[in-house]
Design a protein around this motif. Structure first.
Motif, PDB file in Angstrom:
ATOM      1  N   THR B  54       0.833  -1.202   0.000  1.00 14.90           N
ATOM      2  CA  THR B  54       0.000   0.000   0.000  1.00 14.90           C
ATOM      3  C   THR B  54       0.868   1.252   0.000  1.00 14.90           C
ATOM      4  O   THR B  54       0.636   2.191  -0.767  1.00 14.90           O
ATOM      5  N   LEU B  55       1.911   1.254   0.826  1.00 17.98           N
ATOM      6  CA  LEU B  55       2.785   2.419   0.907  1.00 17.98           C
ATOM      7  C   LEU B  55       3.488   2.664  -0.434  1.00 17.98           C
ATOM      8  O   LEU B  55       3.558   3.796  -0.916  1.00 17.98           O
ATOM      9  N   LEU B  56       3.961   1.592  -1.071  1.00 18.17           N
ATOM     10  CA  LEU B  56       4.615   1.753  -2.374  1.00 18.17           C
ATOM     11  C   LEU B  56       3.635   2.301  -3.408  1.00 18.17           C
ATOM     12  O   LEU B  56       3.983   3.146  -4.225  1.00 18.17           O
ATOM     13  N   ARG B  57       2.391   1.801  -3.371  1.00 14.66           N
ATOM     14  CA  ARG B  57       1.381   2.254  -4.348  1.00 14.66           C
ATOM     15  C   ARG B  57       1.055   3.731  -4.157  1.00 14.66           C
ATOM     16  O   ARG B  57       0.772   4.437  -5.120  1.00 14.66           O
ATOM     17  N   LEU B  58       1.110   4.189  -2.918  1.00 13.58           N
ATOM     18  CA  LEU B  58       0.867   5.610  -2.662  1.00 13.58           C
ATOM     19  C   LEU B  58       2.004   6.444  -3.246  1.00 13.58           C
ATOM     20  O   LEU B  58       1.781   7.497  -3.826  1.00 13.58           O
ATOM     21  N   ILE B  59       3.231   5.947  -3.097  1.00 15.72           N
ATOM     22  CA  ILE B  59       4.383   6.684  -3.619  1.00 15.72           C
ATOM     23  C   ILE B  59       4.361   6.687  -5.151  1.00 15.72           C
ATOM     24  O   ILE B  59       4.623   7.691  -5.793  1.00 15.72           O
ATOM     25  N   ALA B  60       3.994   5.526  -5.736  1.00 17.97           N
ATOM     26  CA  ALA B  60       3.971   5.419  -7.196  1.00 17.97           C
ATOM     27  C   ALA B  60       2.808   6.204  -7.792  1.00 17.97           C
ATOM     28  O   ALA B  60       2.854   6.610  -8.954  1.00 17.97           O
ATOM     29  N   GLY B  61       1.757   6.417  -7.016  1.00 21.16           N
ATOM     30  CA  GLY B  61       0.614   7.186  -7.506  1.00 21.16           C
ATOM     31  C   GLY B  61      -0.543   6.344  -8.006  1.00 21.16           C
ATOM     32  O   GLY B  61      -1.457   6.857  -8.631  1.00 21.16           O
ATOM     33  N   PHE B  62      -0.521   5.026  -7.732  1.00 16.98           N
ATOM     34  CA  PHE B  62      -1.642   4.177  -8.135  1.00 16.98           C
ATOM     35  C   PHE B  62      -2.802   4.306  -7.158  1.00 16.98           C
ATOM     36  O   PHE B  62      -3.900   3.844  -7.414  1.00 16.98           O
ATOM     37  N   ASP B  63      -2.518   4.894  -6.021  1.00 20.30           N
ATOM     38  CA  ASP B  63      -3.519   4.987  -4.967  1.00 20.30           C
ATOM     39  C   ASP B  63      -3.221   6.286  -4.216  1.00 20.30           C
ATOM     40  O   ASP B  63      -2.130   6.842  -4.359  1.00 20.30           O
ATOM     41  N   PHE B  64      -4.204   6.768  -3.465  1.00 23.47           N
ATOM     42  CA  PHE B  64      -4.009   8.055  -2.811  1.00 23.47           C
ATOM     43  C   PHE B  64      -4.222   7.939  -1.313  1.00 23.47           C
ATOM     44  O   PHE B  64      -5.085   7.192  -0.867  1.00 23.47           O
ATOM     45  N   PRO B  82       0.463   8.972 -11.865  1.00 22.04           N
ATOM     46  CA  PRO B  82       1.674   8.126 -11.830  1.00 22.04           C
ATOM     47  C   PRO B  82       2.615   8.365 -13.006  1.00 22.04           C
ATOM     48  O   PRO B  82       3.830   8.271 -12.842  1.00 22.04           O
ATOM     49  N   PHE B  83       2.056   8.692 -14.196  1.00 18.36           N
ATOM     50  CA  PHE B  83       2.936   8.831 -15.361  1.00 18.36           C
ATOM     51  C   PHE B  83       3.675  10.171 -15.368  1.00 18.36           C
ATOM     52  O   PHE B  83       4.422  10.469 -16.287  1.00 18.36           O
ATOM     53  N   LYS B  84       3.460  10.998 -14.330  1.00 17.50           N
ATOM     54  CA  LYS B  84       4.235  12.230 -14.235  1.00 17.50           C
ATOM     55  C   LYS B  84       5.174  12.202 -13.034  1.00 17.50           C
ATOM     56  O   LYS B  84       5.821  13.184 -12.724  1.00 17.50           O
ATOM     57  N   ARG B  85       5.247  11.063 -12.332  1.00 17.86           N
ATOM     58  CA  ARG B  85       6.143  10.969 -11.181  1.00 17.86           C
ATOM     59  C   ARG B  85       7.424  10.273 -11.605  1.00 17.86           C
ATOM     60  O   ARG B  85       7.358   9.208 -12.221  1.00 17.86           O
ATOM     61  N   HIS B  86       8.551  10.866 -11.280  1.00 21.55           N
ATOM     62  CA  HIS B  86       9.815  10.241 -11.685  1.00 21.55           C
ATOM     63  C   HIS B  86      10.215   9.153 -10.706  1.00 21.55           C
ATOM     64  O   HIS B  86      11.267   9.181 -10.082  1.00 21.55           O
ATOM     65  N   VAL B  87       9.295   8.199 -10.605  1.00 17.97           N
ATOM     66  CA  VAL B  87       9.437   7.081  -9.690  1.00 17.97           C
ATOM     67  C   VAL B  87       9.045   5.853 -10.505  1.00 17.97           C
ATOM     68  O   VAL B  87       8.056   5.895 -11.209  1.00 17.97           O
ATOM     69  N   ASN B  88       9.849   4.811 -10.473  1.00 18.05           N
ATOM     70  CA  ASN B  88       9.471   3.595 -11.191  1.00 18.05           C
ATOM     71  C   ASN B  88       9.375   2.420 -10.236  1.00 18.05           C
ATOM     72  O   ASN B  88       9.955   2.439  -9.160  1.00 18.05           O
ATOM     73  N   THR B  89       8.620   1.400 -10.680  1.00 18.30           N
ATOM     74  CA  THR B  89       8.326   0.274  -9.808  1.00 18.30           C
ATOM     75  C   THR B  89       8.787  -1.031 -10.427  1.00 18.30           C
ATOM     76  O   THR B  89       8.605  -1.244 -11.622  1.00 18.30           O
ATOM     77  N   VAL B  90       9.378  -1.889  -9.609  1.00 18.89           N
ATOM     78  CA  VAL B  90       9.583  -3.283  -9.996  1.00 18.89           C
ATOM     79  C   VAL B  90       8.468  -4.046  -9.287  1.00 18.89           C
ATOM     80  O   VAL B  90       8.451  -4.133  -8.067  1.00 18.89           O
ATOM     81  N   PHE B  91       7.502  -4.538 -10.068  1.00 21.67           N
ATOM     82  CA  PHE B  91       6.318  -5.136  -9.466  1.00 21.67           C
ATOM     83  C   PHE B  91       6.613  -6.531  -8.937  1.00 21.67           C
ATOM     84  O   PHE B  91       7.460  -7.243  -9.465  1.00 21.67           O
ATOM     85  N   GLN B  92       5.856  -6.895  -7.906  1.00 25.16           N
ATOM     86  CA  GLN B  92       6.035  -8.206  -7.287  1.00 25.16           C
ATOM     87  C   GLN B  92       5.864  -9.313  -8.321  1.00 25.16           C
ATOM     88  O   GLN B  92       6.575 -10.299  -8.316  1.00 25.16           O
ATOM     89  N   SER B  93       4.878  -9.125  -9.221  1.00 25.64           N
ATOM     90  CA  SER B  93       4.614 -10.134 -10.254  1.00 25.64           C
ATOM     91  C   SER B  93       5.384  -9.822 -11.534  1.00 25.64           C
ATOM     92  O   SER B  93       5.137 -10.422 -12.566  1.00 25.64           O
ATOM     93  N   TYR B  94       6.282  -8.832 -11.481  1.00 28.88           N
ATOM     94  CA  TYR B  94       7.065  -8.305 -12.606  1.00 28.88           C
ATOM     95  C   TYR B  94       6.231  -7.488 -13.571  1.00 28.88           C
ATOM     96  O   TYR B  94       6.682  -6.475 -14.071  1.00 28.88           O
ATOM     97  N   ALA B  95       4.968  -7.953 -13.876  1.00 31.37           N
ATOM     98  CA  ALA B  95       4.081  -7.221 -14.786  1.00 31.37           C
ATOM     99  C   ALA B  95       4.781  -6.819 -16.075  1.00 31.37           C
ATOM    100  O   ALA B  95       4.630  -5.703 -16.563  1.00 31.37           O
ATOM    101  N   LEU B  96       5.544  -7.741 -16.655  1.00 29.74           N
ATOM    102  CA  LEU B  96       6.153  -7.475 -17.964  1.00 29.74           C
ATOM    103  C   LEU B  96       5.054  -7.533 -19.023  1.00 29.74           C
ATOM    104  O   LEU B  96       4.091  -8.277 -18.890  1.00 29.74           O
TER     105      LEU B  96
END
Ligand code: ADP
Ligand code: MG
Lengths: 307, 367
Positions: B54-64, B82-96
């Protein structure tokens, strides 16, 4: 071969025979009810037409096939293109294509909306989409007529709102056909689209946003490619019945805006030209087959990329 | 330079996230405060369901957040999608992206940023090299192994040079050996790129070996923030002491307090020295924590924790002695096995746990 092996072979062939016996009734129905009539149609298309409908059995002729595309001039008996038939074939392809396009444009947001509802309410929405199927096609088409006719709901509302002065002539035009078909076939687009969007891994959408794709780019680069099997399936389900539509163009399009289905009916009915009717039917089938082949090739290609 | 003095990459101020209403109300995060410095390898550690994702999603901008604010380099990022935040995520499921090749996946972010073609190409080659995937560049992502997918996910998230990289249990799907390798790889990549990492794990060993600093979380709250050593040696409360490593907990009463330590009279009557928790002067009844390896077994005596040996479990490099203290508590001592001493202690024997200097630590909470 040992005795045991022989016994095994015998058991196996008995097994296969039993399976054939079990599936025999179904196979019989398929052959008699589907392949049989097609064969009859093919046969009829190569016969001489009877004077009051029917065909003269045993008398071979290519007239039926040639008059799909060509006609003899009444005065000098030269062979020219059958403009009326070409116009109808063209209209059928064009309207079917546009119907597919419009149902896709309308159906995609609908399916997306349903697929993104909480799991419990999704079923209710899918159920709502299928409700029109409960009503007879003819009745739905007449309902559409009530909406778009000159004194209908739509025109009355537009006049009352002062947007137009006099009613729009929608009935008996290609637009009427298009509206009718889009309305009737929309659920056939929504359902397969919904099925594939529901399977979409929305974490991929998040990954797209995470990698700086805006909403439009996520739609184009991630969502659409991944739900393309649903789009293709929906397109086939809409395109094929559109191409053979009969009731809708009959009621909404009138005599001037015939589609292939109406032309076939005309040849078997008032036209009394069964060989021509049969030849057009097979032409229609060929068009459907071409559409399907394109689909299969696409599916194979995208399947190779995904599997 | 300490972490506090460096420029802050991320600051989380009083962030809460509450899902649902009424009886379905779930407090995923409550009043979280964190300051993460630039270039830091920062780990969120906690059991499953404690609010890390949840905390990571808040930082990434997927949730508020329901409450509080998140600053990226001092700037409130609440209004940014999220697409304007210079933050990227390595997802648990990779989500490639399954419909793209390895190379297409890695270049996706740069393409979306509208970078010139030759820059994308250079960066792609660089990234492929960094994660040792150059030979696989034209593979479809479902034609590579889990470990390789992991690398591609890492390269894809690093390619756009984010200010902060968020990693949500990136190694949890890998088998033990591969996980160890990737831990080393991740440390190397972080050192080479100098990007701030916020790394999520529920594996304490992973957290202890990899992190500059760790935030231990439980039930949506941050229980303690510190270096691996601080967290292990001076756990601030019972949850942290219990979750990280093994611990013995003993109840007692503070008798005298000095500057850095206190005398604690245990329920058995024995008095021991125990260090104070940071920022709190305890009094009255307290709980002390003693790590099993900070004690040793020996002869019973008036200043020791006396009891009976219930079991001695042999673990190859060390032996765990489970001692039933006279107070009734079970106390574990872990001793390294030395060749000369072998099997001196027998089950049922009278024995004592001798505490090393500053082995005992007073916890903040009493429970
Ligand atoms: N969208 C959501 N709706 C309701 N509850 C949620 C949602 N997301 C997370 N939660 C709840 O919040 C808590 C924290 O979840 P999460 O952050 O995924 O934990 P972790 O990543 O530490 O395992 C859990 O109790 C989870 O059930
Ligand atoms: Mg999680």
């Amino acid at each position: 071969m040992s005795g045991a092996q022989k016994a095994a072979r015998a058991a196996e062939s008995r097994d296969i025979r039993n399976r054939w016996l079990l599936s025999a009734p179904a196979l019989l129905i398929v052959i008699v009810a589907a392949v049989g009539p097609l064969f009859v149609m093919l046969l009829y298309s190569f016969m001489v037409k009877g004077d009051y409908g029917d065909v003269k059995f045993g008398q071979f002729s290519l007239d039926g096939w040639s008059s799909v595309l060509f006609q003899r001039d009444i005065f000098d008996d030269t062979l020219g293109l059958a403009d009326a038939h070409l116009a109808i074939i063209w209209r059928s392809i064009k309207l079917s294509f546009l119907t597919t396009l419009f149902t896709a444009i309308l159906g995609f947001p609908t399916a997306y909306f349903i697929a993104t509802r909480p799991a419990k309410t999704r079923e209710i929405w899918v159920f709502l989409v299928t409700i029109p199927f409960w009503t007879n096609l003819l009745i739905r088409t007449f309902a559409m007529q009530q909406v778009i006719r000159n004194e209908g709901l739509l025109n009355n509302a537009l006049v009352w709102l002062g947007i137009i002065d006099s009613p729009l002539q929608i009935m008996y035009t290609d637009t009427a056909n298009l509206l009718g078909m889009t309305y009737v076939y929309l659920p056939l687009m929504v359902l397969p689209l919904y099925a594939s969007i529901e399977k979409l891994d929305f974490r991929l959408v998040e990954a797209g946003y995470d990698l700086y794709a805006n909403r439009l780019q996520v739609l184009r680069r991630i969502v659409l490619p991944l739900v393309s099997p649903g789009i293709v399936a929906g397109s086939i389900l809409v395109f094929i019945p559109s191409l053979g539509a009969y009731v809708i163009p009959r009621v909404l399009g009138g005599g001037k805006n015939m589609m292939l289905g109406n032309l076939i009916e005309l040849q078997f009915g008032a036209g009394r030209n069964w060989p021509l009717g049969a030849a057009i039917s097979i032409t229609l089938m060929a068009l459907v087959m071409i559409a399907l082949l394109i689909y299969v090739r696409n599916a194979a290609r995208s399947g190779a990329g995904h599997a | 330079m300490s972490a506090e003095q460096r420029q802050r990459a991320i600051e989380i101020r009083g962030v809460s996230r509450i899902y649902g209403e009424g009886e379905h109300r779930v407090t995923a995060l409550s009043g979280v405060n964190l300051a993460i410095a630039e270039n830091e390898f920062f780990t969120l550690l906690g059991p499953s369901g404690c609010g890390k994702t949840t905390l990571l999603r808040l930082i990434a901008g997927f949730d508020f957040p329901t409450d509080g604010e998140i600053l990226l380099h001092g700037e409130d990022i609440a209004p940014l999608p999220p697409f304007k935040r210079h933050v990227n995520t390595v997802f648990q499921s990779y989500a490639l992206f399954p419909h793209m090749t390895v190379a297409e996946n890695i270049s996706f972010g740069l393409q979306m940023l509208g970078r010139p073609k030759d820059e994308i190409k250079t960066r792609l080659d660089e990234m492929l090299e960094l994660v040792h995937m150059t030979a696989m560049r034209n593979r479809q992502v479902n034609q590579i192994s889990g470990g390789q997918q992991q690398r591609v996910a890492l390269a894809r998230a690093l390619a756009p040079k984010p200010q902060v990289l968020l990693l949500d249990e990136p190694l949890s799907a890998l088998d033990y050996k591969l996980r160890k390798e990737m831990q080393v790889e991740l440390k190397r990549v972080q050192a080479e790129t100098g990007i701030t990492f916020i790394f999520v794990t529920h594996d304490q060993e992973e957290a202890l070996t990899m992190s500059d600093r760790i935030a231990v979380m439980s039930n949506g709250e941050v229980r303690q923030v510190g270096t691996a050593r601080e967290i292990y040696d001076q756990p601030s409360d019972r949850f942290v002491a219990d979750f990280i490593g093994e611990s013995n907990f003993l109840e007692g009463e503070v008798t005298t307090v000095s500057e850095t330590s206190a005398r604690v009279k245990l329920s058995s009557g024995v008095e021991i020295d125990a260090s104070l928790p940071a920022g709190k002067t305890p009094s009255g009844k307290v709980t002390v924590v003693i790590r099993p390896e900070h004690a040793s077994v020996g002869e019973p005596g008036p200043d020791h924790l006396n009891g009976t040996l219930e079991e001695a479990a042999y673990f190859g490099t060390d032996t765990h002695f489970h001692i039933r203290l006279d107070s009734g508590d079970l106390f574990t001592v872990r001793e390294q096995n030395v060749r000369s001493v072998r099997d001196q202690h027998r089950k049922g024997e009278r024995i004592a746990a001798h505490l090393g200097p500053s082995a005992a630590q007073i916890l903040k909470d009493r429970s």
